[in-house]
Motif scaffolding. Sequence first.
Motif, PDB file in Angstrom:
ATOM      1  N   ILE A  45      74.342  -5.865 -14.231  1.00 37.67           N
ATOM      2  CA  ILE A  45      75.470  -5.742 -13.297  1.00 37.67           C
ATOM      3  C   ILE A  45      76.849  -4.939 -13.833  1.00 37.67           C
ATOM      4  CG2 ILE A  45      77.519  -7.092 -12.387  1.00 37.67           C
ATOM      5  CD1 ILE A  45      74.969  -9.284 -11.861  1.00 37.67           C
ATOM      6  N   ALA A  50      80.402  -3.169 -11.224  1.00 40.31           N
ATOM      7  CA  ALA A  50      80.214  -4.229 -10.228  1.00 40.31           C
ATOM      8  C   ALA A  50      80.810  -3.703  -9.065  1.00 40.31           C
ATOM      9  CB  ALA A  50      81.127  -5.442 -10.823  1.00 40.31           C
ATOM     10  N   THR A  57      71.386   0.015  -9.165  1.00 37.97           N
ATOM     11  CA  THR A  57      71.724  -1.220  -9.971  1.00 37.97           C
ATOM     12  C   THR A  57      71.301  -2.415  -9.038  1.00 37.97           C
ATOM     13  OG1 THR A  57      74.035  -0.025 -10.504  1.00 37.97           O
ATOM     14  CG2 THR A  57      73.877  -2.468 -10.481  1.00 37.97           C
ATOM     15  N   VAL A  58      71.379  -2.376  -7.736  1.00 37.34           N
ATOM     16  CA  VAL A  58      70.893  -3.235  -6.760  1.00 37.34           C
ATOM     17  C   VAL A  58      69.424  -3.640  -7.146  1.00 37.34           C
ATOM     18  CG1 VAL A  58      70.760  -4.177  -4.643  1.00 37.34           C
ATOM     19  CG2 VAL A  58      72.845  -3.418  -5.356  1.00 37.34           C
ATOM     20  N   PHE A  61      68.492  -4.984 -10.373  1.00 35.46           N
ATOM     21  CA  PHE A  61      68.794  -6.383 -10.262  1.00 35.46           C
ATOM     22  C   PHE A  61      67.899  -7.143  -9.715  1.00 35.46           C
ATOM     23  CE2 PHE A  61      71.310 -10.133  -8.440  1.00 35.46           C
ATOM     24  CZ  PHE A  61      71.697 -10.648  -9.806  1.00 35.46           C
TER      25      PHE A  61
END
Length: 144
Positions: A45, A50, A57-58, A61
């Motif tokens: 994150i 952020a 990134t998503v 995650f």
Amino acid sequence: MEWMFLPLKRYADFSGRSRRKEYWMFFLFQFLVQLLFIALMILVIFAGGADDGSSSTVAMFFILIALWVIFWLAMLIPNVAIVVRRLHDQDIPGIVGILLYIATIIFTIPGLVILVFMCLEGKKGDNQYGRDPKMNENVGDVFR
């Protein structure tokens, strides 16, 4: 270190008895792995930023979340098995542990009951579920 992985060696073994040490070391192993997953998710994150919400990134995650769920599912059977063996160590039928595990999904109180049982010492000497795991050929009757 051996105690941490002993429940994995006895993956679906619902017979016999297990010591408190085996249970709590396995708990510690799982706790450390879960902390690692949380740290990696936080790192993804903050390293990805952020605010930008980029697709990489998503994706990373959600990959970590998927791996965490797979780890949790893989540990489900050994967790139930070690709870059953711990209850056997206290001369309690293992079905009690299975029912408490199922009830924990709905309520929190059975989880606290499992915690109390996992902290209690096992019955000294042999019982209907097997030999006392603390009594091996090297110890004898000295520590009874």
